[in-house]
Motif scaffolding. Sequence first.
Motif, PDB file in Angstrom:
ATOM      1  N   PHE A 103      17.159 -71.717   9.861  1.00  0.00           N
ATOM      2  CA  PHE A 103      16.335 -72.035  11.025  1.00  0.00           C
ATOM      3  C   PHE A 103      15.137 -72.891  10.630  1.00  0.00           C
ATOM      4  O   PHE A 103      14.868 -73.935  11.228  1.00  0.00           O
ATOM      5  CB  PHE A 103      15.874 -70.748  11.710  1.00  0.00           C
ATOM      6  CG  PHE A 103      14.819 -70.973  12.741  1.00  0.00           C
ATOM      7  CD1 PHE A 103      15.130 -71.552  13.964  1.00  0.00           C
ATOM      8  CD2 PHE A 103      13.498 -70.624  12.491  1.00  0.00           C
ATOM      9  CE1 PHE A 103      14.153 -71.775  14.914  1.00  0.00           C
ATOM     10  CE2 PHE A 103      12.513 -70.841  13.437  1.00  0.00           C
ATOM     11  CZ  PHE A 103      12.846 -71.416  14.648  1.00  0.00           C
ATOM     12  N   SER A 104      14.390 -72.455   9.622  1.00  0.00           N
ATOM     13  CA  SER A 104      13.169 -73.186   9.248  1.00  0.00           C
ATOM     14  C   SER A 104      13.488 -74.578   8.707  1.00  0.00           C
ATOM     15  O   SER A 104      12.760 -75.530   8.997  1.00  0.00           O
ATOM     16  CB  SER A 104      12.329 -72.387   8.247  1.00  0.00           C
ATOM     17  OG  SER A 104      12.999 -72.213   7.021  1.00  0.00           O
ATOM     18  N   ASP A 105      14.576 -74.728   7.967  1.00  0.00           N
ATOM     19  CA  ASP A 105      14.954 -76.056   7.477  1.00  0.00           C
ATOM     20  C   ASP A 105      15.248 -77.007   8.631  1.00  0.00           C
ATOM     21  O   ASP A 105      14.801 -78.155   8.640  1.00  0.00           O
ATOM     22  CB  ASP A 105      16.182 -75.980   6.564  1.00  0.00           C
ATOM     23  CG  ASP A 105      15.866 -75.467   5.176  1.00  0.00           C
ATOM     24  OD1 ASP A 105      14.673 -75.391   4.807  1.00  0.00           O
ATOM     25  OD2 ASP A 105      16.823 -75.149   4.444  1.00  0.00           O
ATOM     26  N   ARG A 106      16.000 -76.542   9.598  1.00  0.00           N
ATOM     27  CA  ARG A 106      16.371 -77.413  10.708  1.00  0.00           C
ATOM     28  C   ARG A 106      15.208 -77.698  11.646  1.00  0.00           C
ATOM     29  O   ARG A 106      15.005 -78.832  12.077  1.00  0.00           O
ATOM     30  CB  ARG A 106      17.563 -76.824  11.459  1.00  0.00           C
ATOM     31  CG  ARG A 106      18.842 -77.013  10.623  1.00  0.00           C
ATOM     32  CD  ARG A 106      20.060 -76.433  11.236  1.00  0.00           C
ATOM     33  NE  ARG A 106      20.416 -77.038  12.506  1.00  0.00           N
ATOM     34  CZ  ARG A 106      21.342 -76.532  13.305  1.00  0.00           C
ATOM     35  NH1 ARG A 106      22.005 -75.437  12.956  1.00  0.00           N
ATOM     36  NH2 ARG A 106      21.626 -77.113  14.458  1.00  0.00           N
ATOM     37  N   VAL A 107      14.409 -76.684  11.950  1.00  0.00           N
ATOM     38  CA  VAL A 107      13.284 -76.919  12.863  1.00  0.00           C
ATOM     39  C   VAL A 107      12.223 -77.784  12.188  1.00  0.00           C
ATOM     40  O   VAL A 107      11.589 -78.616  12.836  1.00  0.00           O
ATOM     41  CB  VAL A 107      12.715 -75.590  13.417  1.00  0.00           C
ATOM     42  CG1 VAL A 107      11.818 -74.875  12.431  1.00  0.00           C
ATOM     43  CG2 VAL A 107      11.981 -75.822  14.727  1.00  0.00           C
ATOM     44  N   ARG A 108      12.074 -77.629  10.881  1.00  0.00           N
ATOM     45  CA  ARG A 108      11.113 -78.467  10.155  1.00  0.00           C
ATOM     46  C   ARG A 108      11.508 -79.933  10.254  1.00  0.00           C
ATOM     47  O   ARG A 108      10.683 -80.798  10.499  1.00  0.00           O
ATOM     48  CB  ARG A 108      11.061 -78.029   8.686  1.00  0.00           C
ATOM     49  CG  ARG A 108      10.259 -78.915   7.794  1.00  0.00           C
ATOM     50  CD  ARG A 108      10.279 -78.539   6.311  1.00  0.00           C
ATOM     51  NE  ARG A 108      11.084 -77.426   5.948  1.00  0.00           N
ATOM     52  CZ  ARG A 108      10.712 -76.446   5.129  1.00  0.00           C
ATOM     53  NH1 ARG A 108       9.496 -76.458   4.604  1.00  0.00           N
ATOM     54  NH2 ARG A 108      11.521 -75.460   4.824  1.00  0.00           N
ATOM     55  N   ARG A 109      12.793 -80.235  10.105  1.00  0.00           N
ATOM     56  CA  ARG A 109      13.261 -81.623  10.184  1.00  0.00           C
ATOM     57  C   ARG A 109      13.043 -82.208  11.575  1.00  0.00           C
ATOM     58  O   ARG A 109      12.764 -83.392  11.709  1.00  0.00           O
ATOM     59  CB  ARG A 109      14.735 -81.709   9.799  1.00  0.00           C
ATOM     60  CG  ARG A 109      14.943 -81.637   8.297  1.00  0.00           C
ATOM     61  CD  ARG A 109      16.431 -81.702   7.959  1.00  0.00           C
ATOM     62  NE  ARG A 109      16.610 -81.900   6.543  1.00  0.00           N
ATOM     63  CZ  ARG A 109      16.869 -83.079   5.966  1.00  0.00           C
ATOM     64  NH1 ARG A 109      16.981 -84.164   6.711  1.00  0.00           N
ATOM     65  NH2 ARG A 109      17.019 -83.177   4.675  1.00  0.00           N
ATOM     66  N   CYS A 110      13.170 -81.375  12.603  1.00  0.00           N
ATOM     67  CA  CYS A 110      12.991 -81.871  13.977  1.00  0.00           C
ATOM     68  C   CYS A 110      11.529 -81.973  14.376  1.00  0.00           C
ATOM     69  O   CYS A 110      11.176 -82.822  15.200  1.00  0.00           O
ATOM     70  CB  CYS A 110      13.717 -80.951  14.958  1.00  0.00           C
ATOM     71  SG  CYS A 110      15.513 -81.026  14.851  1.00  0.00           S
ATOM     72  N   GLU A 111      10.674 -81.136  13.836  1.00  0.00           N
ATOM     73  CA  GLU A 111       9.288 -81.050  14.302  1.00  0.00           C
ATOM     74  C   GLU A 111       8.259 -81.721  13.393  1.00  0.00           C
ATOM     75  O   GLU A 111       7.261 -82.238  13.874  1.00  0.00           O
ATOM     76  CB  GLU A 111       8.895 -79.584  14.502  1.00  0.00           C
ATOM     77  CG  GLU A 111       9.635 -78.904  15.638  1.00  0.00           C
ATOM     78  CD  GLU A 111       9.357 -79.522  16.985  1.00  0.00           C
ATOM     79  OE1 GLU A 111       8.197 -79.822  17.305  1.00  0.00           O
ATOM     80  OE2 GLU A 111      10.325 -79.731  17.741  1.00  0.00           O
ATOM     81  N   ALA A 112       8.456 -81.709  12.096  1.00  0.00           N
ATOM     82  CA  ALA A 112       7.404 -82.125  11.161  1.00  0.00           C
ATOM     83  C   ALA A 112       7.006 -83.589  11.287  1.00  0.00           C
ATOM     84  O   ALA A 112       5.848 -83.934  11.072  1.00  0.00           O
ATOM     85  CB  ALA A 112       7.826 -81.818   9.727  1.00  0.00           C
ATOM     86  N   LEU A 113       7.938 -84.466  11.649  1.00  0.00           N
ATOM     87  CA  LEU A 113       7.642 -85.899  11.665  1.00  0.00           C
ATOM     88  C   LEU A 113       7.405 -86.478  13.053  1.00  0.00           C
ATOM     89  O   LEU A 113       7.347 -87.697  13.217  1.00  0.00           O
ATOM     90  CB  LEU A 113       8.780 -86.667  10.972  1.00  0.00           C
ATOM     91  CG  LEU A 113       8.963 -86.311   9.486  1.00  0.00           C
ATOM     92  CD1 LEU A 113      10.154 -87.033   8.908  1.00  0.00           C
ATOM     93  CD2 LEU A 113       7.704 -86.603   8.698  1.00  0.00           C
ATOM     94  N   LYS A 114       7.235 -85.608  14.042  1.00  0.00           N
ATOM     95  CA  LYS A 114       6.936 -86.098  15.390  1.00  0.00           C
ATOM     96  C   LYS A 114       5.609 -86.829  15.399  1.00  0.00           C
ATOM     97  O   LYS A 114       4.633 -86.366  14.806  1.00  0.00           O
ATOM     98  CB  LYS A 114       6.854 -84.930  16.392  1.00  0.00           C
ATOM     99  CG  LYS A 114       8.174 -84.458  16.910  1.00  0.00           C
ATOM    100  CD  LYS A 114       7.940 -83.393  17.980  1.00  0.00           C
ATOM    101  CE  LYS A 114       9.236 -82.978  18.618  1.00  0.00           C
ATOM    102  NZ  LYS A 114       9.018 -81.875  19.595  1.00  0.00           N
TER     103      LYS A 114
END
Length: 190
Positions: A103-114
């Motif tokens: 979960f954290s790996d996938r959500v990090r990829r979607c959210e961190a670079l917004k």
Amino acid sequence: MIMLKVMIFTSSPNTDGLTAACGTSAKVGAEEAGAQVIMVNLNKQKISSCHACGNGWGTCRNEHQCQVQDDFQTLHGSMADVDAFVLITPVYWGEMSESAKAFSDRVRRCEALKKEKNFFEGKPFLAVAAAGGSGNGLTTCLTSMERFLTHVKADKFDLIGITQRNREYKLDTLHKAAKELVALSNRKGK
């Protein structure tokens, strides 16, 4: 006053263990402070690990959506209007559980670079590592969780380590921390 929404993630297959007890303690504390609590057991979600699509980045980098189709999309979308978060994981091999890691790996990829504000940015986040065995690996697990919170620009409200030896007073600490997370957020006006 608008009711604060708190999402609590637990990530253990054991629904009667230390991680579950931590989830209950955080839930009760947040509710006592007047929050609406949304409980999510990541082990009951079908969330696979990141596939590192394309050249390592799929649609997550620019579109902020994961192209791997499973329960992640619905859960990810439901976080947009949440005001505060709690992530509770058992400690496996000095790391978060596999469900928390996926979960954290996938959500990090979607959210961190917004470029616009992401779902976690500036929101209070309580991270809890629950080591049911020896307590070894607790510090490295919390370090991994802190790194995740840094990447998604969350407000690191607290990082709490709990073991079977300190269970009684740390569950009380977690209860108080969740209660204060909500109270402080309400004082700040969310």
